[in-house]
Design an enzyme around this catalytic site. Structure first.
Site, PDB file in Angstrom:
ATOM      1  CB  ILE A  38     -45.352  67.177  -5.002  1.00 58.04           C
ATOM      2  CG1 ILE A  38     -44.683  68.172  -5.964  1.00 58.04           C
ATOM      3  CG2 ILE A  38     -45.850  67.891  -3.753  1.00 58.04           C
ATOM      4  CD1 ILE A  38     -45.619  69.260  -6.486  1.00 58.04           C
ATOM      5  CG  HIS A  56     -40.585  66.941  -8.653  1.00 59.07           C
ATOM      6  ND1 HIS A  56     -41.933  67.068  -8.437  1.00 59.07           N
ATOM      7  CD2 HIS A  56     -40.292  67.763  -9.694  1.00 59.07           C
ATOM      8  CE1 HIS A  56     -42.445  67.918  -9.324  1.00 59.07           C
ATOM      9  NE2 HIS A  56     -41.466  68.356 -10.096  1.00 59.07           N
ATOM     10  CG  ASP A  91     -38.862  67.865 -14.079  1.00 60.47           C
ATOM     11  OD1 ASP A  91     -38.144  68.663 -13.442  1.00 60.47           O
ATOM     12  OD2 ASP A  91     -40.082  68.035 -14.249  1.00 60.47           O
ATOM     13  N   GLY A 137     -45.937  66.252 -12.089  1.00 59.42           N
ATOM     14  CA  GLY A 137     -47.214  66.170 -12.784  1.00 59.42           C
ATOM     15  C   GLY A 137     -47.128  65.299 -14.023  1.00 59.42           C
TER      16      GLY A 137
END
Length: 289
Positions: free
Chosen positions: A208, A193, A188, A211
């Site tokens: 961040i 991120h 990903d 998830g």
């Protein structure tokens, strides 16, 4: 309109071959915090090839590595700005234990498009099977801000009644400062991120955590704490992403365990300790044998 629901739902599924090796599994496990302490026999099941078993959430990155959130945005009828996209939820059904090395066929399609008013929700479904039959079915709920309001079906509510009573177990899991950088090596590559400037454009003070990284950390905690470390007991796992996690924070994972029934189930709630238990994962259910 950037999202043409009729075109997206009518599009032919995309089918392709995926494969993975034990190295991919080990990298994924390290990306969700396995291997601490490094010589712990329980952790070696995640990190040492001679003892390796596969946490079912590896299915979210197996093969191409590109998660449903990214691949779903390239489907017919969908053209949106990545900075407006959030991962709303994830559900996974395991048909049989995942092998540490494998080759399989993955079939991807948009299973639903919902109009939530100020946003649209896409459900990207991935069905994976090998020569022996189905392995897993993976649904990614993709939340696209600013793309609702066309009068479409709102879809079902993802909200569950909160668990009652005190949790059976509470564990805390610290998140490394470089956790997102390590996790993204499983496929990903969303700059949200890693890139501070991109994160600010998307409305966050800094990059961040993925998830799906929190998703994997949480499942590992349930397996290790309540299922005796036996990954083969997990039959399904679903969550709603209720908030963000910043690298360096600590996750507080509350578990309400109901072993009776077929299958048994564990309700889970996850929060960020340093931000007054701000919700991170909600409506989370692990079903197990």
């Amino acid at each position: 309109m950037p999202i043409d629901a009729a075109t997206a739902l009518a599009a032919e599924p995309r089918t392709g071959e995926i494969s993975w090796t034990s190295k991919d599994v080990q990298l994924y496990h390290l990306g969700i915090g396995a291997g601490i302490p490094a010589t712990d026999p329980d952790e070696l099941r995640y990190t040492l090839e001679s003892r390796l078993h596969v946490l079912p959430s590896f299915a979210t990155v197996a093969g191409s590595g590109s998660p449903g959130v990214i691949s779903g945005l390239s489907m017919p009828g969908i053209e949106v700005d990545l900075a407006r996209v959030l991962h709303g939820g994830q559900s996974l059904v395991i048909h049989r234990p995942l092998p540490a090395t494998g080759t399989a066929t993955a079939t991807n399609r948009i299973a639903a498009v919902y109009d939530k008013g100020k946003a649209a929700v896409l459900v990207m479904r991935t069905e994976v099977a090998d020569a022996e039959g189905p392995l897993w079915t993976n649904d990614a709920q993709i939340f696209v801000r600013g793309e609702g309001g066309w009068g479409g079906d709102r879809g079902p509510s993802a909200r569950l009644e909160p668990p009652t009573g005190e949790p059976d177990r509470i564990v805390e899991r610290p998140i490394r400062e470089d956790q997102a950088l390590l996790y993204r090596l499983s496929g990903d590559w969303n700059p949200l991120h890693a890139d501070p400037e991109f994160a600010k454009v998307a409305g966050f003070e800094r990059p961040i955590l993925h998830g799906l990284c929190t998703y994997g950390i949480t499942l590992k905690a349930v397996v290790d704490t309540l299922l005796g470390g036996d990954v083969t007991r997990v039959t399904s796992y679903a969550t709603r992403f209720a908030g963000v996690v910043y690298p360096g924070e600590t996750l507080r994972i509350r578990m309400w365990h109901r072993p009776e029934g077929a299958p048994g189930s564990t309700r889970v709630a996850v929060s960020a300790v340093e931000r007054d238990d701000a919700p991170v994962l909600a409506d989370t259910v692990v079903e197990h044998a």
